[in-house]
Design an enzyme around this catalytic site. Structure first.
Site, PDB file in Angstrom:
ATOM      1  N   ASP A 170       7.183  -1.802  -6.896  1.00  0.00           N
ATOM      2  CA  ASP A 170       8.408  -1.241  -7.470  1.00  0.00           C
ATOM      3  C   ASP A 170       9.196  -0.509  -6.392  1.00  0.00           C
ATOM      4  OD1 ASP A 170      10.345   0.206  -8.920  1.00  0.00           O
ATOM      5  OD2 ASP A 170       9.026   0.415 -10.641  1.00  0.00           O
ATOM      6  N   HIS A 201      10.349  -3.707  -9.777  1.00  0.00           N
ATOM      7  CA  HIS A 201      11.077  -3.030 -10.849  1.00  0.00           C
ATOM      8  C   HIS A 201      11.898  -4.044 -11.652  1.00  0.00           C
ATOM      9  CE1 HIS A 201      12.601   0.863 -12.361  1.00  0.00           C
ATOM     10  NE2 HIS A 201      13.757   0.238 -12.539  1.00  0.00           N
TER      11      HIS A 201
END
Length: 232
Positions: A170, A201
């Site tokens: 992420d 993400h």
């Protein structure tokens, strides 16, 4: 159809919009869908529609209404992405949690559904964790919540089940933050963490370039089982 309902604030001095998707027949429970920084956009509305198809009353409150009612942006358009980042910086998260609490009250008292969960994405994943600590919501799920390591001081207040989905690559939640989340939450009796190796993400978004079909399907299956267990 974008926003098709209104919800009064806790103070009842104003109201804000929401997208509501209703199941056929009596809802098995209600789930609040908490937006990313991109507003109640087509992807969030699609999340609601999917939950309604599974028998839930799904409600996505417009949490940016104090900044601009009804705003929705596209993360795949750079100018709109930057605009959304700017709005996140102006957003009052404490006020957002009060609006989520107002949504819980509205669902229980006005819409007549007593069991209420929430699922949030990005900013909404963070707000889902905050809602678990600050409200009496019955179950909470957060996808790639940002900055949860800074909220670990509130974990003692979590009384109902929480599930967090963490992509290990992420770009907004570095490995150090992920490690702090595991260190702080792995032994919490109400919290379950799922890691998704190599994912970034936004992997579970319904639309756009960020979606990873296999990982989204897996994460959503965990979420469905979690809500089936804790909301009925």
């Amino acid at each position: 159809m974008s926003l098709n309902a209104t919800i009064p604030t806790l103070e009842a001095d104003a109201s804000f919009g929401a997208y509501v998707a209703r199941p056929e027949g009596t809802p098995r429970a209600a789930i609040i869908v908490i937006q990313e920084i991109f507003g109640v956009n087509p992807g969030i509305r699609q999340k609601c529609d999917k939950l309604a198809a599974e028998g839930y009353l799904a409600v996505a409150p417009d949490l940016f209404w104090r900044l601009e009612p009804g705003v929705e942006t596209d993360p795949d358009v750079e100018a709109e992405f930057q605009r959304a980042i700017g709005m996140m910086g102006q957003f009052d998260q404490d006020a957002g949690i009060r609006d989520i609490e107002a949504t819980i009250h509205h669902i229980r008292r006005t819409l007549g559904v007593s069991k209420v969960g929430c699922v949030g994405y990005c900013l909404g994943g963070r707000l889902a964790f905050m809602a678990a600590a600050r409200t009496d919501i019955d179950a909470s799920v957060g996808y790639y919540g940002v900055g949860i390591d800074g909220l670990l001081g509130e974990k003692h207040a979590i009384a109902h089940p929480v599930m967090l989905h963490i992509p290990t690559n992420d770009g907004f939640v570095p490995r150090e933050t992920q490690a702090a989340m595991h260190a702080g939450l792995d032994d919490h009796p109400k919290v379950t963490l799922h890691d998704y190796e190599g994912l970034d993400h936004g992997f579970a978004t319904e639309t756009g370039q960020r979606r990873d079909e296999a990982a989204a399907t897996l994460a959503d299956s965990h979420t469905a089982a979690f809500f089936a267990e804790h909301l009925g």
